[in-house]
Design an enzyme around this catalytic site. Structure first.
Site, PDB file in Angstrom:
ATOM      1  N   LYS A  82       0.845  -1.291  -0.101  1.00  0.00           N
ATOM      2  CA  LYS A  82      -0.071  -0.053  -0.032  1.00  0.00           C
ATOM      3  C   LYS A  82       0.821   1.198  -0.028  1.00  0.00           C
ATOM      4  O   LYS A  82       0.255   2.196  -0.333  1.00  0.00           O
ATOM      5  CB  LYS A  82      -1.036   0.035   1.148  1.00  0.00           C
ATOM      6  CG  LYS A  82      -0.425   0.312   2.509  1.00  0.00           C
ATOM      7  CD  LYS A  82      -1.322   0.428   3.694  1.00  0.00           C
ATOM      8  CE  LYS A  82      -1.861   1.814   3.606  1.00  0.00           C
ATOM      9  NZ  LYS A  82      -2.563   2.266   4.920  1.00  0.00           N
ATOM     10  N   ARG A  85      -7.770   8.753   1.703  1.00  0.00           N
ATOM     11  CA  ARG A  85      -8.944   7.829   1.357  1.00  0.00           C
ATOM     12  C   ARG A  85      -9.736   7.824   2.872  1.00  0.00           C
ATOM     13  O   ARG A  85     -10.869   7.478   2.578  1.00  0.00           O
ATOM     14  CB  ARG A  85      -8.094   6.322   1.146  1.00  0.00           C
ATOM     15  CG  ARG A  85      -9.067   5.139   1.142  1.00  0.00           C
ATOM     16  CD  ARG A  85      -8.394   3.896   1.209  1.00  0.00           C
ATOM     17  NE  ARG A  85      -7.353   3.730   2.561  1.00  0.00           N
ATOM     18  CZ  ARG A  85      -7.760   3.143   3.685  1.00  0.00           C
ATOM     19  NH1 ARG A  85      -8.886   2.738   3.794  1.00  0.00           N
ATOM     20  NH2 ARG A  85      -6.789   3.034   4.589  1.00  0.00           N
ATOM     21  N   ARG A  90       1.742   6.864  16.451  1.00  0.00           N
ATOM     22  CA  ARG A  90       0.340   7.361  16.471  1.00  0.00           C
ATOM     23  C   ARG A  90      -0.515   7.044  17.566  1.00  0.00           C
ATOM     24  O   ARG A  90      -1.149   7.798  18.294  1.00  0.00           O
ATOM     25  CB  ARG A  90      -0.479   6.872  15.224  1.00  0.00           C
ATOM     26  CG  ARG A  90       0.264   7.354  13.872  1.00  0.00           C
ATOM     27  CD  ARG A  90      -0.724   7.008  12.859  1.00  0.00           C
ATOM     28  NE  ARG A  90       0.042   7.066  11.460  1.00  0.00           N
ATOM     29  CZ  ARG A  90      -0.407   6.507  10.209  1.00  0.00           C
ATOM     30  NH1 ARG A  90      -1.672   6.318  10.283  1.00  0.00           N
ATOM     31  NH2 ARG A  90       0.370   6.436   9.189  1.00  0.00           N
ATOM     32  N   CYS A 100       0.068   9.877  -4.424  1.00  0.00           N
ATOM     33  CA  CYS A 100      -0.102   9.337  -2.766  1.00  0.00           C
ATOM     34  C   CYS A 100      -1.405  10.275  -2.143  1.00  0.00           C
ATOM     35  O   CYS A 100      -1.934  10.138  -1.190  1.00  0.00           O
ATOM     36  CB  CYS A 100       0.980  10.012  -2.146  1.00  0.00           C
ATOM     37  SG  CYS A 100       0.962  11.643  -1.685  1.00  0.00           S
TER      38      CYS A 100
HETATM   39  N1  LIG Z   1       1.971   3.839   5.735  1.00  0.00           N
HETATM   40  C1  LIG Z   1       0.917   3.499   6.702  1.00  0.00           C
HETATM   41  C2  LIG Z   1       1.025   1.932   6.406  1.00  0.00           C
HETATM   42  N2  LIG Z   1       1.565   1.320   5.434  1.00  0.00           N
HETATM   43  C3  LIG Z   1       1.287  -0.278   5.635  1.00  0.00           C
HETATM   44  C4  LIG Z   1       0.484  -0.125   6.664  1.00  0.00           C
HETATM   45  C5  LIG Z   1       0.032  -1.817   7.597  1.00  0.00           C
HETATM   46  C6  LIG Z   1      -1.131  -2.136   6.752  1.00  0.00           C
HETATM   47  C7  LIG Z   1      -1.027  -2.517   5.668  1.00  0.00           C
HETATM   48  O1  LIG Z   1       0.091  -3.264   5.108  1.00  0.00           O
HETATM   49  O2  LIG Z   1      -1.708  -2.610   4.671  1.00  0.00           O
HETATM   50  C8  LIG Z   1       0.171   1.063   7.357  1.00  0.00           C
HETATM   51  C9  LIG Z   1      -0.236   1.415   8.716  1.00  0.00           C
HETATM   52  C10 LIG Z   1      -1.810   1.995   8.601  1.00  0.00           C
HETATM   53  O3  LIG Z   1      -2.343   2.370   7.450  1.00  0.00           O
HETATM   54  O4  LIG Z   1      -2.449   2.043   9.649  1.00  0.00           O
END
Ligand SMILES: NCc1[nH]cc(CCC(=O)O)c1CC(=O)O
Length: 316
Positions: A86, A136, A160, A247
């Site tokens: 992601k 999103r 966080r 992004c």
């Molecule tokens: N940059 C945030 C991010 N990138 C990957 C994950 C973990 C979840 C995943 O692998 O989809 C997260 C944390 C979140 O979105 O809370």
């Protein structure tokens, strides 16, 4: 790939956050289950995305979480890079000479609400401040819960959670799979259904990237991974590529391997205020995820996705 007197050595590059290091331990476990004599070395790096407190757009987007790890691979300082898919940009190719040789079996794709008082989204009072910087999430909250407020919050999942405790927000939205990886699922007060909060492209997927010419490593990690996850991720990322999502694009989508053997893909594009939602959902042959991803992207473009994505480029 080097060798030591104990056996083959695989050096893995990764972000240095607790979640990223936990992800690498999963890779280590799966690799050593394949080859017990394999020596796995971890090379952590703090990325610009980890250091930067502001908007990712100012850093050129999601590449801020992958750029330094990719450089370790290109410099031959590591044999393998582990990325959350992601976080891998969809609007630019992977660095020349590298390839994602496998995607591990997909983790949970849903988002979780963390509220110290244990309330669900439906129970939160008007004006509750939800900490997220993901457009999103912002768009979908604005669409379904316009009485709730979002406040920007950056940093890895652990920081966080600490900011929540420090009062920077009243609640958080985090990926449930991220909470699983850092052992914090007990903090989740609600797991959101994908109809309430459609996941990001590549949610829950760990991609293993290596140098194309390093066929020994390509062959080794090619033995890991899940065909179903490869098909789903390929369809989702092709959809994102055709949309040239960046992004800050409020794009969501999820491909699913269906019981009938076909592949389904549902994707959405939102205005930041959540007042406009474009949606497309199609099924296709599991053997051609690229066609499915392309077809869904075209269906969204026909609905005006290009204009909507471009209008959000400098927002958020
Ligand atoms: N940059 C945030 C991010 N990138 C990957 C994950 C973990 C979840 C995943 O692998 O989809 C997260 C944390 C979140 O979105 O809370």
């Amino acid at each position: 790939m080097d060798r030591s007197d104990q056996g083959r050595v695989v050096r893995i590059g990764t972000r240095s956050s607790p979640m990223a290091l936990a992800q690498v331990e999963r890779v280590r476990a799966e690799l050593t289950a394949l080859e017990p004599d394999l020596v796995v070395e971890v090379v952590p790096v703090t990325t610009s995305g980890d250091r930067w407190p502001g908007s990712l757009a100012a850093l050129g987007g999601k590449g801020a979480f992958t750029r330094e790890v990719d450089q370790l691979l290109l410099n031959r300082e590591v044999d393998l890079a582990v990325h959350c898919m992601k976080d891998v940009p969809g609007d630019r190719p992977v660095p020349a000479g590298t390839t994602f040789a496998c995607y591990l079996e997909r983790d949970d794709v849903r988002d979780a609400l963390i509220h110290p008082g244990g309330l669900t989204l439906d129970e939160l009072p008007a004006g509750t401040r939800i900490g997220t910087s993901a457009v999103r999430r912002i768009a979908q909250l604005a669409r379904a819960y316009p009485h709730l407020t979002t406040v920007p919050i950056r940093g890895n999942a652990n920081s966080r959670l600490a900011k929540l405790e420090a009062g920077h927000a009243d609640a958080l939205l985090l990926a449930y799979s991220g909470l699983e990886r850092i052992g914090e699922t007990a903090r989740a007060t609600q797991i959101l259904g994908i109809d309430t909060m459609c996941p990001p492209i590549g949610a829950g997927v760990l991609g293993l990237q290596c140098r194309e010419e390093d066929t020994e490593t390509v062959d080794l990690i090619g033995r890991l991974g899940s065909t179903g996850t490869w098909r789903e991720t390929t369809a989702e990322r092709m959809m994102l590529h055709v949309l040239q999502g960046h992004c800050n694009s409020p794009i969501a989508g999820l491909a699913t391997s269906r019981p009938d053997g076909r592949l389904g893909l549902r994707a959405m594009v939102f205005s930041l205020d959540g007042k406009t939602t474009l949606e497309a959902e199609e099924t296709g042959s599991a053997s051609d995820p690229v066609l499915l991803g392309t077809s869904v992207a075209v269906a969204l473009l026909h609905q005006g996705a290009r204009e909507l994505i471009d209008s959000t480029a400098d927002q958020g």
